[in-house]
Design an enzyme around this catalytic site. Structure first.
Site, PDB file in Angstrom:
ATOM      1  N   ASP A 155       0.868  -1.163   0.000  1.00 32.18           N
ATOM      2  CA  ASP A 155       0.000   0.000   0.000  1.00 32.18           C
ATOM      3  C   ASP A 155       0.914   1.225   0.000  1.00 32.18           C
ATOM      4  OD1 ASP A 155      -3.202   0.624   1.579  1.00 32.18           O
ATOM      5  OD2 ASP A 155      -2.088   1.728   0.060  1.00 32.18           O
TER       6      ASP A 155
HETATM    7  C1  GLC Z   1      -4.347   4.354  -0.455  1.00 34.68           C
HETATM    8  C2  GLC Z   1      -5.181   3.118  -0.226  1.00 34.68           C
HETATM    9  C3  GLC Z   1      -5.091   2.108  -1.347  1.00 34.68           C
HETATM   10  C4  GLC Z   1      -4.891   2.838  -2.661  1.00 34.68           C
HETATM   11  C5  GLC Z   1      -3.533   3.507  -2.615  1.00 34.68           C
HETATM   12  C6  GLC Z   1      -3.265   4.354  -3.860  1.00 34.68           C
HETATM   13  O1  GLC Z   1      -3.809   4.835   0.723  1.00 34.68           O
HETATM   14  O2  GLC Z   1      -5.047   2.437   1.007  1.00 34.68           O
HETATM   15  O3  GLC Z   1      -6.322   1.367  -1.346  1.00 34.68           O
HETATM   16  O4  GLC Z   1      -4.945   1.921  -3.750  1.00 34.68           O
HETATM   17  O5  GLC Z   1      -3.333   4.286  -1.441  1.00 34.68           O
HETATM   18  O6  GLC Z   1      -4.102   5.472  -3.868  1.00 34.68           O
END
Ligand code: GLC
Length: 738
Positions: free
Chosen positions: A285
């Protein structure tokens, strides 16, 4: 020159955790580039490609950049990133490897909140709404639609596939997910992942694992006994991966059993590789990495979102230093790069590269979103046949929820922006995790179009007395109640802005009151006994206003069923006054949602699986036979009413020594004309009859009697039969033959 490819095809390619390790180890010499592009298997092509790469080129694949400028960290996104996007990983032109352009998320092509301009794209209804359809074919079509928009925008990785279980009904991201049951969630999200990937792009499944609330998400430590974890959160991921075959898994921010998910060997190696044989790659993440060697050796293949945090743990200099220090092996780097390349080969990124600026059929896509919303709307209550609205209804009061302007959507990284503008701009928070976005699809306008002979009055609901006057004037009053939810926060189950009081007042003024909910998940309904009709419309997406009106007027017969329990009160929950900080010890184990309610004898407001129709259905003639190590349940379903409709037939099973009295073990959605009867067979995966004990990894089905029921919800069981099973033990890596 004798082509080297013989060397490649001359040795056996043993599959070793994704089929890369042995291939790499046995490779004598680099094959020429064209051999790497040969039509071998994805594993072979990836292995061959890696042998051609320099160390720098391999390291290039392991570090992903945030795709949007981030002034707070003085970060400018790479010029090649798609505008306002989630992420970008450079390609290797010399070898014909394209960049990875990453787009959020599971509800459509999102734009990052920090981007000045917003891409206007088609928004599906919420993940909960799609789960509430209980229709995998529809979920696949929904995924195919958003994947087509992603591809048309030049994205080849879509960060969808959100399948975290609803352990915490106040989780701000429940709207992105698929509810409380691992079979329903895994089945529906797996279907959507397959749909996205039908566009020859990669989808992910996320957030692995137990990222089941937003409070303290970056450091919260989820503690679940391993057997329970295997039969709940992990089972949802396992089923989604088996059914959707995502190219990538996104590890989550939180800790699991004390170790951050993105450096957790239990999750990323033992479960994902040794037991599930997942062949794709693991990306983090955004900002979810906390180490270099520990993460790489645990099984993380790619860091995401460099730029959002100070420095990258998988930046080339960090990885080189770890190599030099002997903390990471060359083989590990090769394996990481090869897993990424394998997914790129499998999902067409190399053979069928995307290009930005392709046409999008918005009208057709809007219809897909509307159909998903219609099929996911749940008719919770309908006394006196108040719904569908009678064509003769002459005076209708429409109250609250900005129903004159549009329908609500959830906040955070999954936010898809509408064609035109936000129908209700300026609602706080207007910056992260906002803005609060209403799609310009007005339920009021749609109702007026469908009931041209009726008189309508709209009041915004802020002034309760004005609302009461409108209700008193009307034959029927419709109150729209909304609750905004978002990534990075958790919410209350109490409707905000005095909407409960508004509903009570309106219901007192007019017995014919309908409540339409636009919420991110379950909410408490202290007024439920005072209104004759209640509809859960969730966040209904780009065409949500039309979808709601089509259901309220009977143009569409509702067929949604709850993917989550709606509690009557907070004290029915495992953690009434939470969400908690620190260690999230989930003592309920696998007894999530309805299983907890059944275990404790709680009477919910509306049970998991509940959903009414404008017709009626009868279930009968249940017969069950062993099928392999599982079961087959045969039954008849009849439409006993006077209009066509779709029924959701649910199979629940009870076994000895389980975590809860019963589990959903299978389901089928069946379309029936009035009077029509169909025989339905539901196949039950044996793992749903089993228990997992940490001291004996695998699925144990004790011999003995199992109770099998068929019903319309977890609390409405029409018929139950018993069956004696001989018992079985399935190894940790057992999976059904596809
Ligand atoms: C965010 C989310 C994830 C997302 C990523 C990119 O913090 O937790 O679900 O795909 O960052 O935006």
């Amino acid at each position: 020159m004798r082509r080297r490819h013989l060397a490649l095809t001359g040795f056996s390619i043993a599959l070793w955790f994704g089929g890369i390790g042995s291939a790499l180890a046995a490779q004598e010499e680099p094959a020429p580039i064209e051999a790497a592009q040969s039509r071998g298997t994805a594993d072979e092509r990836a292995a061959s490609m890696v042998t051609l790469m320099t160390l720098d080129e391999k390291l290039t694949l392991l570090e992903g950049y945030f795709g949007t400028d981030f002034p707070a960290a003085r970060f400018e996104a790479p010029a090649e990133a798609r505008y306002g996007s989630a992420g970008y990983v450079p390609g290797i032109p010399r070898l014909g490897i394209p960049p990875q352009w990453q787009a959020d998320a599971g509800l459509g092509v999102a734009t990052q909140g920090g981007a000045a301009e917003k891409r206007a794209r088609t928004a599906l209804p919420s993940g909960l709404a799609t789960a509430a359809t209980w229709d995998p074919a529809l979920a696949r079509a929904a995924g195919a639609m958003i994947g087509a928009e992603a591809r048309a925008d030049g994205f080849n990785v879509m960060l969808g596939g959100s399948v975290n279980l609803m352990r915490e009904p106040r989780n701000g991201r429940n709207f992105e997910y698929a509810g409380e049951d691992p079979l329903l969630a895994g089945t529906m999200v797996g279907a959507q992942i397959a749909g996205v990937q039908s566009n020859r792009i990669i989808s992910t499944v996320k957030h692995f694992a137990v990222n089941d609330q937003e409070t303290n998400r970056n450091d919260g430590n989820a503690v679940v006994e391993e057997g329970a974890l295997r039969m709940s959160d992990l089972l949802a991921f396992q089923l989604a991966i088996e059914r959707g075959e995502p190219g990538a898994v996104m590890c989550s921010y939180n800790r699991v059993g004390g170790t951050h998910a993105c450096e957790n060997p239990f999750l990323l190696t033992e479960v994902l590789r040794e037991h599930w044989h997942f062949p794709g790659y693991v990306l983090s993440d955004w900002g979810g990495v906390h180490s270099t060697a520990a993460s790489a050796n645990a099984g993380l293949d790619q860091e995401s979102g460099y730029g959002l945090q100070r420095d990258g743990w998988f930046a080339a200099d960090k990885l080189r230093a770890a190599l030099a220090a002997g903390e990471i092996s060359e083989e590990r780097i090769d394996l990481m790069a090869a897993r990424i390349l394998r997914s790129m080969f499998v999902h067409g990124l190399i053979d069928d590269p995307v290009s930005e600026g392709q046409p999008i059929d918005f009208p057709a896509h809007r219809a897909v979103s509307r159909q998903a919303a219609e099929a996911g709307i749940v008719l919770l209550k309908n006394e006196r046949g108040l719904l569908p609205l009678a064509a003769s209804a002459s005076r209708i009061a429409v109250i609250g929820g900005h129903a004159d302007k549009g329908v609500l959507s959830g906040g955070g990284s999954s936010q898809v922006y509408p064609e035109g503008t936000n129908a209700v701009p300026g609602i706080e928070p207007t910056s992260w995790p906002g803005p609060v976005v209403y799609y310009p699809s007005s339920p009021l306008a749609a109702l007026e179009a469908l009931l041209p002979n009726a008189q309508f009055q709209f009041v915004d609901g802020a002034d309760h007395e004005a609302a009461v006057r409108a209700a008193a004037w009307a034959d029927v009053s419709i109150v729209f109640a909304t609750q905004w939810a978002s990534e990075s926060i958790d919410v209350s189950l109490t409707l905000p802005d005095a909407q409960n009081e508004l509903i009570e007042s309106v219901a007192l003024a007019n017995r014919q009151t309908v409540v339409v909910l636009e919420t991110g998940g379950p909410v408490l309904m202290p007024w439920a006994d005072h209104v004759p009709a209640i509809v859960e419309a969730w966040y209904p997406g780009s065409a949500g206003g039309e979808a709601i009106a089509n259901v309220l007027t009977g143009k569409v017969n509702p067929s949604g069923h709850l993917p989550a329990t709606f509690p009557r009160s907070l004290d029915q929950l495992p953690y009434p006054d939470e969400p908690r900080k620190g260690d999230l010890v989930y003592d309920e184990g696998a007894a999530v949602g309805y299983k907890w309610f059944d275990l404790n004898g709680h009477e919910p407001q509306f049970p998991f699986g509940h959903g009414l129709s404008y017709t009626t259905f009868a279930l009968g003639h249940l017969a069950v036979t062993p099928e392999g190590d599982g079961l087959a349940a045969m039954l008849e379903v009849t439409n006993t009413g006077d209009r066509a409709g779709a029924d959701v037939v649910q199979i629940y099973v009870s076994g000895k020594g389980w975590d809860a009295p019963r589990r959903l073990a299978g389901f089928a959605k069946v379309e029936l004309q009035p009077g029509e009867r169909k025989r339905v067979t539901v196949h039950v995966d044996p793992r749903l009859l089993a228990t997992w004990r940490a001291n004996r990894p695998g699925w144990t089905l004790p011999s003995g009697v199992y109770e099998v029921s068929v019903g319309h919800s977890s609390r409405d069981l029409a018929e139950t039969v018993s069956i004696e099973l001989p018992g079985a033990f399935l190894p940790p890596d057992w999976r059904p033959k596809r």
